[in-house]
Design an enzyme around this catalytic site. Structure first.
Site, PDB file in Angstrom:
ATOM      1  CE  LYS A  22     -29.594 128.916   5.533  1.00 52.56           C
ATOM      2  NZ  LYS A  22     -30.219 129.900   4.231  1.00 52.56           N
ATOM      3  NE  ARG A 143     -24.640 135.192  -0.340  1.00 48.67           N
ATOM      4  CZ  ARG A 143     -25.429 134.273  -0.316  1.00 48.67           C
ATOM      5  NH1 ARG A 143     -25.529 134.019   1.165  1.00 48.67           N
ATOM      6  NH2 ARG A 143     -25.928 132.931  -0.715  1.00 48.67           N
TER       7      ARG A 143
HETATM    8  P1  AP5 Z   1     -25.757 127.102   2.038  1.00 46.80           P
HETATM    9  O1  AP5 Z   1     -24.312 128.030   2.047  1.00 46.80           O
HETATM   10  O2  AP5 Z   1     -26.338 127.161   2.797  1.00 46.80           O
HETATM   11  O3  AP5 Z   1     -26.524 128.389   1.566  1.00 46.80           O
HETATM   12  P2  AP5 Z   1     -28.158 128.396   1.460  1.00 46.80           P
HETATM   13  O4  AP5 Z   1     -28.623 127.727   2.412  1.00 46.80           O
HETATM   14  O5  AP5 Z   1     -28.215 128.454   0.194  1.00 46.80           O
HETATM   15  O6  AP5 Z   1     -27.986 129.708   1.693  1.00 46.80           O
HETATM   16  P3  AP5 Z   1     -27.143 131.236   1.614  1.00 46.80           P
HETATM   17  O7  AP5 Z   1     -25.531 131.037   2.199  1.00 46.80           O
HETATM   18  O8  AP5 Z   1     -28.005 131.390  -0.061  1.00 46.80           O
HETATM   19  O9  AP5 Z   1     -27.832 132.433   2.951  1.00 46.80           O
HETATM   20  P4  AP5 Z   1     -27.664 132.774   3.969  1.00 46.80           P
HETATM   21  O10 AP5 Z   1     -29.128 132.403   4.448  1.00 46.80           O
HETATM   22  O11 AP5 Z   1     -26.539 132.240   4.796  1.00 46.80           O
HETATM   23  O12 AP5 Z   1     -28.145 134.228   4.226  1.00 46.80           O
HETATM   24  P5  AP5 Z   1     -26.433 135.432   4.298  1.00 46.80           P
HETATM   25  O13 AP5 Z   1     -26.433 135.756   5.788  1.00 46.80           O
HETATM   26  O14 AP5 Z   1     -25.171 134.957   3.510  1.00 46.80           O
HETATM   27  O15 AP5 Z   1     -26.191 125.984   0.825  1.00 46.80           O
HETATM   28  C1  AP5 Z   1     -24.732 126.125  -0.598  1.00 46.80           C
HETATM   29  C2  AP5 Z   1     -25.699 124.659  -1.008  1.00 46.80           C
HETATM   30  O16 AP5 Z   1     -24.690 123.687  -0.535  1.00 46.80           O
HETATM   31  C3  AP5 Z   1     -26.384 124.014  -1.535  1.00 46.80           C
HETATM   32  O17 AP5 Z   1     -26.711 124.694  -2.430  1.00 46.80           O
HETATM   33  C4  AP5 Z   1     -26.634 122.870  -1.356  1.00 46.80           C
HETATM   34  O18 AP5 Z   1     -25.936 122.412  -2.628  1.00 46.80           O
HETATM   35  C5  AP5 Z   1     -24.961 122.205  -0.070  1.00 46.80           C
HETATM   36  N1  AP5 Z   1     -25.674 121.334   0.939  1.00 46.80           N
HETATM   37  C6  AP5 Z   1     -25.269 122.756   2.005  1.00 46.80           C
HETATM   38  N2  AP5 Z   1     -26.141 122.543   3.017  1.00 46.80           N
HETATM   39  C7  AP5 Z   1     -26.415 120.929   2.455  1.00 46.80           C
HETATM   40  C8  AP5 Z   1     -27.536 120.182   3.086  1.00 46.80           C
HETATM   41  N3  AP5 Z   1     -27.653 119.960   4.307  1.00 46.80           N
HETATM   42  N4  AP5 Z   1     -28.047 118.894   2.354  1.00 46.80           N
HETATM   43  C9  AP5 Z   1     -27.763 118.603   1.561  1.00 46.80           C
HETATM   44  N5  AP5 Z   1     -26.989 119.919   0.661  1.00 46.80           N
HETATM   45  C10 AP5 Z   1     -26.278 120.907   1.316  1.00 46.80           C
HETATM   46  O19 AP5 Z   1     -27.054 136.947   3.086  1.00 46.80           O
HETATM   47  C11 AP5 Z   1     -27.786 137.071   1.886  1.00 46.80           C
HETATM   48  C12 AP5 Z   1     -27.324 138.234   1.602  1.00 46.80           C
HETATM   49  O20 AP5 Z   1     -28.263 139.182   2.196  1.00 46.80           O
HETATM   50  C13 AP5 Z   1     -26.329 139.079   2.321  1.00 46.80           C
HETATM   51  O21 AP5 Z   1     -25.263 139.579   1.017  1.00 46.80           O
HETATM   52  C14 AP5 Z   1     -26.395 139.844   3.073  1.00 46.80           C
HETATM   53  O22 AP5 Z   1     -25.697 141.213   3.820  1.00 46.80           O
HETATM   54  C15 AP5 Z   1     -27.693 140.288   2.854  1.00 46.80           C
HETATM   55  N6  AP5 Z   1     -28.451 139.988   3.956  1.00 46.80           N
HETATM   56  C16 AP5 Z   1     -28.660 139.109   5.562  1.00 46.80           C
HETATM   57  N7  AP5 Z   1     -29.990 139.640   6.525  1.00 46.80           N
HETATM   58  C17 AP5 Z   1     -30.160 140.866   5.860  1.00 46.80           C
HETATM   59  C18 AP5 Z   1     -30.940 142.003   6.387  1.00 46.80           C
HETATM   60  N8  AP5 Z   1     -31.610 141.773   7.756  1.00 46.80           N
HETATM   61  N9  AP5 Z   1     -31.082 143.117   5.274  1.00 46.80           N
HETATM   62  C19 AP5 Z   1     -30.762 143.002   3.688  1.00 46.80           C
HETATM   63  N10 AP5 Z   1     -29.470 142.321   4.331  1.00 46.80           N
HETATM   64  C20 AP5 Z   1     -29.458 141.010   4.586  1.00 46.80           C
END
Ligand code: AP5
Length: 239
Positions: A22, A143
Site C-alpha cells: 500500500k 522492508r
Molecule cells: P501501517 O503502517 O498501516 O502498516 P500495515 O497496514 O501493517 O501495512 P504495512 O505498512 O506493513 O505494509 P504496506 O502494505 O504499506 O507495504 P509496503 O508498501 O511497505 O500500520 C501500522 C500499525 O499502526 C497497525 O498495526 C496499527 O497498530 C496502527 N494503525 C494504522 N492504521 C490504523 C487504523 N486505521 N486503525 C487502528 N490502528 C491503525 O511494502 C512492504 C514491503 O514489500 C516493502 O519492503 C516493499 O519494498 C516490498 N514490496 C512492495 N510491493 C512489492 C512488489 N510488488 N513486489 C515485491 N516487493 C514489494
C-alpha cells in the site's frame, strides 16, 4: 497528460494486508496525480516519535500489532482530511481498517467533505492489493525505509544501491519496530479478522476493485493507474 492529471480524482482508498504494498503504491499515485498520501501508520509513528498524547496512547497497541482505538483514529484522520491539500483528492493508506471506520469515513465525507462546493461529490475509489499470504512475511521482514524521505526498500526485491543507505538522500535505512516476526503474525491476524470485512463493506456498495499485488511493483502500479483512470470523474464533473 498534464491536463488530465491536474484535475482532481477524489479519494482513493488502498486496502491490503500488512506488506501488500500500500505504501509503495501510494507513493506512485502521489507522484502521478499530485494528491497527498495519508498513511495512518506513518501519522501514528510520527506521533509516537514526537511523544504527543496520541503517540503515548497509541504506542503499546502498535508494538503488540493491535489496532489503535477508533476514537483516537477519527480525530487524527478528520484533522488531516480538513487540510487544504486534500481538496483535489487524497490517498488513504491504512484507513479504514474495520467496518466501523468505513462507516465513519462515509459519514465524514458525506457531511463534511463533500459539503464544500470546491470539492464536488466524488465517491472513493477503493482498490484492494491482493498478495499471496506466503509472500507477506518475506516482504515485511525485508522492508527497510528512509527515516528522512520515507522511501521504502526491500533487501530481497528492491534493495538500495548501497547497502542500508537511501538512494535519494544517503540516510541510514531503518527497520520498523513492528516488523518483528512475533508481531507480524498478530498484525496479519488482525487484518484477517477486522480488515477483510472492510473489503466486503465496499464490495456490497459496488465500489471495490482488486488488483494482483504479486507482480513486480511497476506492474501493480500500471493496474492501479488503469483503475483510477477508468473511475475518475468525467471532465464536466466538478472535481
Ligand atoms: P501501517 O503502517 O498501516 O502498516 P500495515 O497496514 O501493517 O501495512 P504495512 O505498512 O506493513 O505494509 P504496506 O502494505 O504499506 O507495504 P509496503 O508498501 O511497505 O500500520 C501500522 C500499525 O499502526 C497497525 O498495526 C496499527 O497498530 C496502527 N494503525 C494504522 N492504521 C490504523 C487504523 N486505521 N486503525 C487502528 N490502528 C491503525 O511494502 C512492504 C514491503 O514489500 C516493502 O519492503 C516493499 O519494498 C516490498 N514490496 C512492495 N510491493 C512489492 C512488489 N510488488 N513486489 C515485491 N516487493 C514489494
Amino acid at each position: 497528460m498534464a491536463e488530465r492529471t491536474s484535475r482532481g480524482i477524489g479519494p482513493v482508498i488502498l486496502l491490503g494486508s500488512p506488506g501488500a504494498g500500500k505504501g509503495t503504491q501510494a507513493k506512485q499515485i502521489v507522484e502521478r496525480y499530485r494528491i497527498p498520501q495519508i498513511s495512518t501508520g506513518d501519522l501514528l509513528r510520527e506521533n509516537v516519535q514526537r511523544g504527543t498524547p496520541l503517540g503515548v496512547a497509541a504506542k503499546d497497541f502498535m508494538a503488540r500489532g493491535e489496532f489503535v482505538p477508533d476514537d483516537l483514529m477519527y480525530d487524527m484522520v478528520a484533522q488531516r482530511l480538513r487540510q487544504a491539500d486534500c481538496e483535489r483528492g487524497f490517498i488513504l493508506d491504512g484507513f479504514p481498517r474495520n467496518p466501523a471506520q468505513a462507516g465513519w469515513l462515509d459519514a465524514f465525507l458525506e457531511h463534511e467533505f463533500f459539503d464544500n462546493p470546491q470539492r464536488g461529490k466524488c465517491l472513493p475509489i477503493v482498490i484492494r492489493i491482493d498478495v499471496d499470504y506466503n509472500k507477506l512475511l518475506r516482504r515485511i521482514t525485508g522492508r527497510r525505509s528512509c527515516p528522512v524521505c520515507g522511501r521504502i526498500y526491500n533487501v530481497y526485491s528492491q534493495p538500495p544501491r548501497v547497502a542500508d543507505r537511501c538512494d535519494v538522500d544517503g540516510s541510514t535505512l531503518v527497520t520498523r519496530d513492528d516488523d518483528r516476526e512475533d508481531v507480524i503474525r498478530d498484525r496479519l491476524e488482525a487484518y484477517e479478522l477486522q480488515t477483510k470485512p472492510v473489503a466486503e463493506y465496499y464490495a456490497r456498495k459496488g465500489r471495490l476493485v482488486s488488483v494482483n499485488g504479486d507482480l513486480p511493483v511497476n506492474q501493480v502500479t500500471d493496474q492501479i493507474f488503469q483503475v483510477i483512470e477508468s473511475h475518475r470523474p468525467v471532465a464536466s464533473d466538478k472535481s
